[in-house]
Design a protein around this motif. Structure first.
Motif, PDB file in Angstrom:
ATOM      1  N   LEU A  67      37.897  61.893  34.508  1.00  0.00           N
ATOM      2  CA  LEU A  67      39.180  61.224  34.675  1.00  0.00           C
ATOM      3  C   LEU A  67      39.117  59.758  34.271  1.00  0.00           C
ATOM      4  CD1 LEU A  67      42.105  61.416  35.620  1.00  0.00           C
ATOM      5  CD2 LEU A  67      41.310  60.952  37.952  1.00  0.00           C
ATOM      6  N   ILE A  68      40.041  59.375  33.393  1.00  0.00           N
ATOM      7  CA  ILE A  68      40.200  57.992  32.962  1.00  0.00           C
ATOM      8  C   ILE A  68      41.579  57.519  33.407  1.00  0.00           C
ATOM      9  CG2 ILE A  68      40.330  56.420  30.981  1.00  0.00           C
ATOM     10  CD1 ILE A  68      38.638  58.508  29.435  1.00  0.00           C
ATOM     11  N   GLY A  69      41.647  56.373  34.039  1.00  0.00           N
ATOM     12  CA  GLY A  69      42.924  55.810  34.456  1.00  0.00           C
ATOM     13  C   GLY A  69      43.214  54.521  33.708  1.00  0.00           C
ATOM     14  N   ILE A  70      44.377  54.456  33.067  1.00  0.00           N
ATOM     15  CA  ILE A  70      44.817  53.246  32.371  1.00  0.00           C
ATOM     16  C   ILE A  70      45.866  52.579  33.254  1.00  0.00           C
ATOM     17  CG2 ILE A  70      45.912  52.316  30.301  1.00  0.00           C
ATOM     18  CD1 ILE A  70      43.144  53.492  29.805  1.00  0.00           C
ATOM     19  N   GLU A  71      45.451  51.563  34.011  1.00  0.00           N
ATOM     20  CA  GLU A  71      46.336  50.941  34.993  1.00  0.00           C
ATOM     21  C   GLU A  71      46.397  49.421  34.779  1.00  0.00           C
ATOM     22  OE1 GLU A  71      48.919  49.901  37.044  1.00  0.00           O
ATOM     23  OE2 GLU A  71      48.610  52.036  37.412  1.00  0.00           O
ATOM     24  N   PRO A  72      47.500  48.923  34.206  1.00  0.00           N
ATOM     25  CA  PRO A  72      47.604  47.499  33.890  1.00  0.00           C
ATOM     26  C   PRO A  72      47.861  46.593  35.094  1.00  0.00           C
ATOM     27  CG  PRO A  72      49.633  48.619  33.289  1.00  0.00           C
ATOM     28  CD  PRO A  72      48.662  49.687  33.715  1.00  0.00           C
ATOM     29  N   ASN A  73      48.316  47.172  36.209  1.00  0.00           N
ATOM     30  CA  ASN A  73      48.579  46.367  37.398  1.00  0.00           C
ATOM     31  C   ASN A  73      47.308  46.293  38.243  1.00  0.00           C
ATOM     32  OD1 ASN A  73      49.375  45.246  39.832  1.00  0.00           O
ATOM     33  ND2 ASN A  73      51.293  46.374  39.950  1.00  0.00           N
ATOM     34  N   PRO A  74      46.615  45.162  38.246  1.00  0.00           N
ATOM     35  CA  PRO A  74      45.337  45.080  38.963  1.00  0.00           C
ATOM     36  C   PRO A  74      45.463  45.277  40.461  1.00  0.00           C
ATOM     37  CG  PRO A  74      46.076  42.885  38.313  1.00  0.00           C
ATOM     38  CD  PRO A  74      46.988  43.864  37.637  1.00  0.00           C
ATOM     39  N   PHE A  75      46.647  45.078  41.004  1.00  0.00           N
ATOM     40  CA  PHE A  75      46.830  45.234  42.441  1.00  0.00           C
ATOM     41  C   PHE A  75      46.914  46.707  42.855  1.00  0.00           C
ATOM     42  CE2 PHE A  75      48.643  41.082  41.308  1.00  0.00           C
ATOM     43  CZ  PHE A  75      47.784  40.274  42.048  1.00  0.00           C
ATOM     44  N   MET A  76      47.032  47.605  41.886  1.00  0.00           N
ATOM     45  CA  MET A  76      46.979  49.039  42.161  1.00  0.00           C
ATOM     46  C   MET A  76      45.543  49.518  42.332  1.00  0.00           C
ATOM     47  SD  MET A  76      50.129  50.424  41.963  1.00  0.00           S
ATOM     48  CE  MET A  76      51.746  50.178  41.184  1.00  0.00           C
ATOM     49  N   HIS A  77      44.587  48.812  41.769  1.00  0.00           N
ATOM     50  CA  HIS A  77      43.231  49.334  41.630  1.00  0.00           C
ATOM     51  C   HIS A  77      42.573  49.674  42.965  1.00  0.00           C
ATOM     52  CE1 HIS A  77      42.486  47.726  37.265  1.00  0.00           C
ATOM     53  NE2 HIS A  77      43.651  48.338  37.421  1.00  0.00           N
ATOM     54  N   SER A  78      42.698  48.809  43.954  1.00  0.00           N
ATOM     55  CA  SER A  78      42.027  49.077  45.225  1.00  0.00           C
ATOM     56  C   SER A  78      42.604  50.317  45.903  1.00  0.00           C
ATOM     57  CB  SER A  78      42.144  47.857  46.151  1.00  0.00           C
ATOM     58  OG  SER A  78      43.506  47.559  46.439  1.00  0.00           O
ATOM     59  N   TYR A  79      43.936  50.482  45.832  1.00  0.00           N
ATOM     60  CA  TYR A  79      44.569  51.673  46.411  1.00  0.00           C
ATOM     61  C   TYR A  79      44.109  52.936  45.682  1.00  0.00           C
ATOM     62  CZ  TYR A  79      47.875  48.319  48.516  1.00  0.00           C
ATOM     63  OH  TYR A  79      48.450  47.292  49.207  1.00  0.00           O
ATOM     64  N   LEU A  80      44.046  52.846  44.348  1.00  0.00           N
ATOM     65  CA  LEU A  80      43.657  54.005  43.546  1.00  0.00           C
ATOM     66  C   LEU A  80      42.214  54.402  43.814  1.00  0.00           C
ATOM     67  CD1 LEU A  80      44.297  56.038  41.309  1.00  0.00           C
ATOM     68  CD2 LEU A  80      43.695  54.287  39.638  1.00  0.00           C
ATOM     69  N   LYS A  81      41.313  53.417  43.867  1.00  0.00           N
ATOM     70  CA  LYS A  81      39.903  53.707  44.118  1.00  0.00           C
ATOM     71  C   LYS A  81      39.704  54.334  45.498  1.00  0.00           C
ATOM     72  CE  LYS A  81      38.074  50.060  41.110  1.00  0.00           C
ATOM     73  NZ  LYS A  81      37.381  48.735  41.063  1.00  0.00           N
ATOM     74  N   LYS A  82      40.427  53.842  46.486  1.00  0.00           N
ATOM     75  CA  LYS A  82      40.321  54.387  47.835  1.00  0.00           C
ATOM     76  C   LYS A  82      40.764  55.846  47.870  1.00  0.00           C
ATOM     77  CE  LYS A  82      41.857  53.531  52.593  1.00  0.00           C
ATOM     78  NZ  LYS A  82      42.670  52.636  53.469  1.00  0.00           N
ATOM     79  N   GLU A  83      41.884  56.145  47.201  1.00  0.00           N
ATOM     80  CA  GLU A  83      42.375  57.523  47.160  1.00  0.00           C
ATOM     81  C   GLU A  83      41.423  58.424  46.387  1.00  0.00           C
ATOM     82  OE1 GLU A  83      45.280  60.611  47.907  1.00  0.00           O
ATOM     83  OE2 GLU A  83      44.750  58.699  48.828  1.00  0.00           O
ATOM     84  N   ALA A  84      40.873  57.915  45.282  1.00  0.00           N
ATOM     85  CA  ALA A  84      39.941  58.696  44.473  1.00  0.00           C
ATOM     86  C   ALA A  84      38.686  59.047  45.259  1.00  0.00           C
ATOM     87  CB  ALA A  84      39.580  57.926  43.201  1.00  0.00           C
ATOM     88  N   GLN A  85      38.137  58.091  45.991  1.00  0.00           N
ATOM     89  CA  GLN A  85      36.942  58.343  46.783  1.00  0.00           C
ATOM     90  C   GLN A  85      37.218  59.348  47.894  1.00  0.00           C
ATOM     91  OE1 GLN A  85      35.665  54.463  48.053  1.00  0.00           O
ATOM     92  NE2 GLN A  85      34.886  53.888  46.016  1.00  0.00           N
ATOM     93  N   LYS A  86      38.380  59.238  48.502  1.00  0.00           N
ATOM     94  CA  LYS A  86      38.743  60.162  49.577  1.00  0.00           C
ATOM     95  C   LYS A  86      38.802  61.596  49.087  1.00  0.00           C
ATOM     96  CE  LYS A  86      43.023  60.470  51.070  1.00  0.00           C
ATOM     97  NZ  LYS A  86      44.325  60.129  51.715  1.00  0.00           N
TER      98      LYS A  86
END
Length: 213
Positions: A67-86
């Protein structure tokens, strides 16, 4: 005498939008879950999601994809990483680029995913050309997008009227964009989709489908 200038935070809008997305929308998520489960069931290999946000699609992805995520909003990254790890996506490749300039090699991706994204990209035609560029021959573009209501309807009038303020509030979203026409004209080998209604004002109707390079 020094005059105090108001503090202006250039990133406040993006930070707020990321927080709002992280809160989720239970009504919409429940309504769309079966459609997502069916659409994403056969994903495999290298999968690239445009603007994955806070990760609402992750629960529907097979666990064995790259999975590759192209996310230009850096403030999304922490939420996305947390959900991905879960959910067990510990090796998600998160890249900060834009839909108009996807950080991926030509002909390298088996499937590209976009959900509620094409409404807000500044250049829709350029985005679709980037999708075609990175997809392997025969690769799939899977999409769920909210689109313009039919011409002449009250909803279409409302969408067009509120567009200027809606773009500011919803991170560039165009509620009256005829995305299906752009998909048909982009140059895919085939484009198959259906319109459907959702119980959420403004972001209805929507389209769901698959385009093949």
């Amino acid at each position: 005498m020094t005059v105090n200038q108001p503090c202006v935070c250039a990133n406040c809008g993006k930070r707020l939008f990321a927080w709002l997305m992280a809160q989720g929308d239970d009504v919409y998520d429940k309504f769309i879950s079966d459609r997502k489960r069916s659409l994403f069931a056969n994903l495999h290999g290298n999968v690239l999601e445009i603007d994955p946000g806070t990760g609402p699609n992750l629960p529907y992805y097979p666990k064995d994809i790259n999975l590759i995520g192209i996310e230009p909003n850096p403030f999304m990254h922490s939420y996305l990483k947390k959900e991905a790890q879960k959910l067990g996506f510990n090796n998600i490749d998160l890249r900060t680029s834009t839909a108009e300039q996807i950080d991926a090699e030509d002909n390298s991706i088996d499937a590209v995913v976009s959900t509620l994204v094409l409404c807000s990209v500044p250049n829709l035609a350029a985005t679709l050309q980037e999708v075609l560029r990175v997809l392997k021959p025969g690769g799939s573009f899977l999409f769920i997008e909210h689109v313009a209501a039919p011409q002449g309807t009250l909803l279409r009038q409302v969408q067009s009227t509120i567009r200027p303020i809606w773009k500011v509030l919803a991170d560039g979203c165009h509620p009256d964009r005829e995305t299906w026409i752009a998909l048909e004209n982009a140059g895919f080998k085939s484009v198959n989709y259906e319109h459907f209604k959702v119980p959420v004002p403004i972001v209805s109707p929507q389209i769901i489908g698959v385009a093949i390079r």
